[in-house]
Design a protein around this motif. Structure first.
Motif, short mmCIF file in Angstrom:
data_model
loop_
_atom_site.label_atom_id
_atom_site.label_comp_id
_atom_site.label_asym_id
_atom_site.label_seq_id
_atom_site.Cartn_x
_atom_site.Cartn_y
_atom_site.Cartn_z
N ILE A 183 -3.91 -0.07 -0.27
CA ILE A 183 -3.71 -1.49 -0.56
C ILE A 183 -3.11 -2.18 0.67
O ILE A 183 -3.54 -3.26 1.05
N LEU A 184 -2.13 -1.52 1.30
CA LEU A 184 -1.52 -2.10 2.51
C LEU A 184 -2.58 -2.33 3.57
O LEU A 184 -2.66 -3.40 4.18
N LYS A 185 -3.40 -1.31 3.78
CA LYS A 185 -4.43 -1.40 4.82
C LYS A 185 -5.46 -2.49 4.51
O LYS A 185 -5.78 -3.32 5.37
N GLU A 195 4.21 -5.69 -8.41
CA GLU A 195 2.83 -5.25 -8.67
C GLU A 195 2.50 -4.01 -7.87
O GLU A 195 1.92 -3.07 -8.38
N LEU A 196 2.87 -4.05 -6.60
CA LEU A 196 2.54 -2.93 -5.73
C LEU A 196 3.10 -1.62 -6.25
O LEU A 196 2.42 -0.61 -6.28
N LEU A 197 4.35 -1.65 -6.68
CA LEU A 197 5.00 -0.39 -7.08
C LEU A 197 4.87 -0.03 -8.55
O LEU A 197 4.94 1.12 -8.91
N PHE A 198 4.71 -1.03 -9.42
CA PHE A 198 4.67 -0.72 -10.84
C PHE A 198 3.30 -0.91 -11.49
O PHE A 198 2.85 -0.09 -12.25
N PHE A 199 2.65 -1.99 -11.14
CA PHE A 199 1.35 -2.30 -11.72
C PHE A 199 0.34 -1.20 -11.43
O PHE A 199 -0.44 -0.82 -12.27
#
Length: 75
Positions: free
Chosen positions: A11-13, A68-72
Motif C-alpha cells: 500500500i505504501l509503495k 485504516e492502514l493498520l486496522f482496516f
C-alpha cells in the motif's frame, strides 16, 4: 503477522507511485534516511512497530489514514 506487513508495504509503495513521489522525497518528508524508508516498502521494517511519530509522518506524507492502514487491512 507476515501477511499484514506485506500488505502495508505494498500500500505504501502503490500510494507513493500514485502521488508521483520518489522514495527519497517521502523519506525526507518523514525525516528518515532513504535506506530506512526502503525497509518499510520492502516489508523488512514494519510500520506498526516503528515510533508513532514516524508512522504518523509517513501516513501524512502519503495522505493515508493511519487507522485504516493498520486496522482496516487486518481483515
Amino acid at each position: 503477522g507476515e501477511h499484514m506487513a506485506d500488505r502495508v508495504a505494498s500500500i505504501l509503495k502503490e500510494r507513493r507511485k500514485e502521488m508521483e513521489l520518489t522514495q527519497s522525497e517521502v523519506a525526507h518528508e518523514v525525516g528518515i534516511d532513504l535506506q530506512s524508508y526502503q525497509k518499510f516498502e520492502s516489508g523488512k521494517r514494519k510500520l506498526e512497530n516503528c515510533s508513532m511519530r514516524i508512522g504518523l509522518q509517513e501516513c501524512a506524507a502519503l495522505e493515508l489514514d493511519p487507522y485504516e492502514l493498520l486496522f482496516f487491512y487486518r481483515k
